[in-house]
Design an enzyme around this catalytic site. Structure first.
Site, PDB file in Angstrom:
ATOM      1  N   ARG A  31      44.582 -20.982   4.370  1.00  0.00           N
ATOM      2  CA  ARG A  31      44.218 -21.390   5.563  1.00  0.00           C
ATOM      3  C   ARG A  31      43.267 -20.626   5.720  1.00  0.00           C
ATOM      4  O   ARG A  31      43.055 -19.515   4.633  1.00  0.00           O
ATOM      5  CB  ARG A  31      44.795 -20.273   6.364  1.00  0.00           C
ATOM      6  N   ASP A  32      41.915 -20.693   6.280  1.00  0.00           N
ATOM      7  CA  ASP A  32      40.316 -20.480   5.586  1.00  0.00           C
ATOM      8  C   ASP A  32      40.539 -19.630   6.498  1.00  0.00           C
ATOM      9  O   ASP A  32      40.845 -19.216   7.349  1.00  0.00           O
ATOM     10  CB  ASP A  32      39.892 -22.112   5.985  1.00  0.00           C
ATOM     11  N   HIS A 102      37.770 -27.557  -3.824  1.00  0.00           N
ATOM     12  CA  HIS A 102      38.465 -27.122  -2.450  1.00  0.00           C
ATOM     13  C   HIS A 102      38.166 -28.507  -1.677  1.00  0.00           C
ATOM     14  O   HIS A 102      37.608 -28.898  -0.874  1.00  0.00           O
ATOM     15  CB  HIS A 102      38.316 -25.935  -2.415  1.00  0.00           C
ATOM     16  N   HIS A 104      39.079 -29.035   2.535  1.00  0.00           N
ATOM     17  CA  HIS A 104      38.515 -28.573   3.829  1.00  0.00           C
ATOM     18  C   HIS A 104      39.529 -29.565   4.585  1.00  0.00           C
ATOM     19  O   HIS A 104      39.306 -30.682   4.647  1.00  0.00           O
ATOM     20  CB  HIS A 104      37.742 -29.120   4.488  1.00  0.00           C
TER      21      HIS A 104
HETATM   22  P1  AMP Z   1      32.576 -24.192   1.324  1.00  0.00           P
HETATM   23  O1  AMP Z   1      31.917 -23.136   2.704  1.00  0.00           O
HETATM   24  O2  AMP Z   1      32.815 -25.842   1.609  1.00  0.00           O
HETATM   25  O3  AMP Z   1      32.507 -24.084  -0.258  1.00  0.00           O
HETATM   26  O4  AMP Z   1      33.809 -23.400   1.542  1.00  0.00           O
HETATM   27  C1  AMP Z   1      34.241 -22.400   1.250  1.00  0.00           C
HETATM   28  C2  AMP Z   1      35.375 -21.983   2.514  1.00  0.00           C
HETATM   29  O5  AMP Z   1      36.589 -21.098   2.286  1.00  0.00           O
HETATM   30  C3  AMP Z   1      34.188 -20.960   3.539  1.00  0.00           C
HETATM   31  O6  AMP Z   1      35.508 -22.278   5.447  1.00  0.00           O
HETATM   32  C4  AMP Z   1      35.317 -19.808   3.906  1.00  0.00           C
HETATM   33  O7  AMP Z   1      35.326 -19.497   5.364  1.00  0.00           O
HETATM   34  C5  AMP Z   1      36.131 -19.919   3.004  1.00  0.00           C
HETATM   35  N1  AMP Z   1      36.833 -18.765   2.386  1.00  0.00           N
HETATM   36  C6  AMP Z   1      36.017 -18.213   1.589  1.00  0.00           C
HETATM   37  N2  AMP Z   1      36.311 -16.807   1.204  1.00  0.00           N
HETATM   38  C7  AMP Z   1      37.990 -16.926   1.696  1.00  0.00           C
HETATM   39  C8  AMP Z   1      39.276 -16.129   0.747  1.00  0.00           C
HETATM   40  N3  AMP Z   1      39.553 -15.211   0.716  1.00  0.00           N
HETATM   41  N4  AMP Z   1      40.243 -16.689   1.578  1.00  0.00           N
HETATM   42  C9  AMP Z   1      40.222 -18.159   2.590  1.00  0.00           C
HETATM   43  N5  AMP Z   1      39.154 -18.833   2.491  1.00  0.00           N
HETATM   44  C10 AMP Z   1      38.287 -18.034   2.040  1.00  0.00           C
END
Ligand code: AMP
Length: 116
Positions: A31-32, A102, A104
């Site tokens: 989960r994000d 990743h 989403h």
């Molecule tokens: P992006 O901006 O597409 O690179 O997405 C990165 C995502 O990683 C963001 O939606 C963050 O909220 C999420 N994120 C960052 N650190 C963590 C973590 N430790 N656990 C879960 N999600 C994370």
């Protein structure tokens, strides 16, 4: 093929806590921490690949595995039929902030289009 300083490599290796909802030999999904929808899961390959631009043809199976994981997670969340979205940002201009690819996966609410 992991990077010791990569946040998502550390999650995939179990060295950093995450709310894991699915995993297999190829991918891990969790989960994000800043969820943008009732279901907001990040699906990552265990292999470190920084951006879409860094994929090569040998990576095709892991790219497929990301989508097949999304299918399973949607089924488990009960959102397969109503609908969900998968999106992958490539580089900062598109909003990528973690440089380990990743997918989403978002669902559980009405999603607008086009995205911001
Ligand atoms: P992006 O901006 O597409 O690179 O997405 C990165 C995502 O990683 C963001 O939606 C963050 O909220 C999420 N994120 C960052 N650190 C963590 C973590 N430790 N656990 C879960 N999600 C994370």
């Amino acid at each position: 093929m992991t990077e010791p300083d990569c946040l998502f490599c550390r999650i995939a290796a179990g060295k950093l806590d995450a709310d894991i909802v699915f995993q297999n030999d190829a991918v891990v999904a969790f989960r994000d921490i800043n969820a943008q929808a009732p279901t907001h899961v990040l699906i990552i390959p265990r292999k470190h690949v920084a951006t879409i631009n860094d994929l090569d043809s040998a990576d095709a199976p892991i790219v497929g595995a990301l989508f097949l994981a999304a299918q399973d997670i949607a089924e488990a969340a009960g959102i397969s039929d109503v609908g969900y979205r998968v999106v992958m940002n490539c580089n900062e201009g598109a909003g990528q902030s973690v440089f380990h690819i990743h997918l989403h996966m978002l669902g559980g609410r009405k999603l607008g289009w086009p995205p911001g």
